[in-house]
Design an enzyme around this catalytic site. Structure first.
Site, PDB file in Angstrom:
ATOM      1  N   GLU A  36      32.112  50.809  25.885  1.00  0.00           N
ATOM      2  CA  GLU A  36      31.787  50.413  27.258  1.00  0.00           C
ATOM      3  C   GLU A  36      30.280  50.175  27.380  1.00  0.00           C
ATOM      4  O   GLU A  36      29.487  50.747  26.636  1.00  0.00           O
ATOM      5  CB  GLU A  36      32.216  51.499  28.254  1.00  0.00           C
ATOM      6  N   HIS A  97      30.253  47.502  35.024  1.00  0.00           N
ATOM      7  CA  HIS A  97      30.500  47.962  33.663  1.00  0.00           C
ATOM      8  C   HIS A  97      31.731  47.323  33.060  1.00  0.00           C
ATOM      9  O   HIS A  97      32.426  46.542  33.706  1.00  0.00           O
ATOM     10  CB  HIS A  97      30.465  49.489  33.539  1.00  0.00           C
ATOM     11  N   HIS A  99      35.283  47.481  30.746  1.00  0.00           N
ATOM     12  CA  HIS A  99      36.437  48.229  30.240  1.00  0.00           C
ATOM     13  C   HIS A  99      37.001  47.456  29.053  1.00  0.00           C
ATOM     14  O   HIS A  99      37.787  46.528  29.249  1.00  0.00           O
ATOM     15  CB  HIS A  99      37.521  48.352  31.320  1.00  0.00           C
ATOM     16  N   ASP A 110      35.145  56.405  38.009  1.00  0.00           N
ATOM     17  CA  ASP A 110      34.339  55.301  38.558  1.00  0.00           C
ATOM     18  C   ASP A 110      34.213  55.425  40.073  1.00  0.00           C
ATOM     19  O   ASP A 110      33.133  55.250  40.643  1.00  0.00           O
ATOM     20  CB  ASP A 110      34.998  53.940  38.259  1.00  0.00           C
TER      21      ASP A 110
HETATM   22 ZN   LIG Z   1      35.170  52.343  34.467  1.00  0.00          ZN
END
Ligand SMILES: [Zn+2]
Length: 161
Positions: A36, A97, A99, A110
């Site tokens: 990530e 971000h 995944h 999150d």
């Molecule tokens: Zn996440």
């Protein structure tokens, strides 16, 4: 491909995301696959504050931590970056971000982190935006766009097609 617009039927929020910034996100994701990664969103609000235009996407600060199912976004240099933007009239708008090979839906963690930003005063941003790019940046990927309002909670926006 035109720029993406995210909206909601019941709330007047809209978020505008330029294609160039999506390409930058994809490149940051490719560079960290299969881990990530992410960064912050910077931009401006419309006068009524209901519409946000994302104008800059950062990569991961140096002290970020990258894992396969977790990303801790560091803070190195962020304060000076944001104060430079502030002088140009641009603000911290939220977070993005990646995944890897997964859905772009915000996880429980999150959502908790975004609530913390919304309720805290570190970023002076009561309604932060969260963009998540899920999937494979070289093949099929999707972006989710949410707003975390300290008044209305988690609001998932839809992509205008
Ligand atoms: Zn996440």
């Amino acid at each position: 491909m035109t720029d993406k617009i995210y909206y909601h039927n019941d709330f007047a929020y809209t978020v505008l995301l330029e294609n160039e910034l999506i390409n930058q996100m994809l490149n940051f994701c490719r560079a960290k696959m299969p881990l990530e990664t992410g960064g912050i969103l910077v931009g401006e609000y419309s006068e009524n504050a209901l519409s946000a235009r994302i104008m800059y996407i950062s990569g991961p600060p140096q002290d970020s931590k990258h894992r396969t199912h977790e990303f801790y976004r560091g803070t190195h240099n962020l304060e000076s970056l944001l104060s430079d933007f502030w002088e140009k009239g641009l603000f911290y708008l939220g977070e993005w971000h990646f995944h890897p090979k997964a859905s772009p839906n915000p996880s429980l963690v999150d959502r908790k982190q975004m609530r913390k930003i919304s309720n805290g005063n570190n970023y002076n941003c009561p309604e932060p935006i969260l963009l998540i790019l899920g999937g494979d940046p070289n093949e099929k990927w999707h972006i989710s766009c949410s707003i975390f309002s300290n008044k209305h909670g988690w609001i998932e926006l839809m992509e205008d097609r």
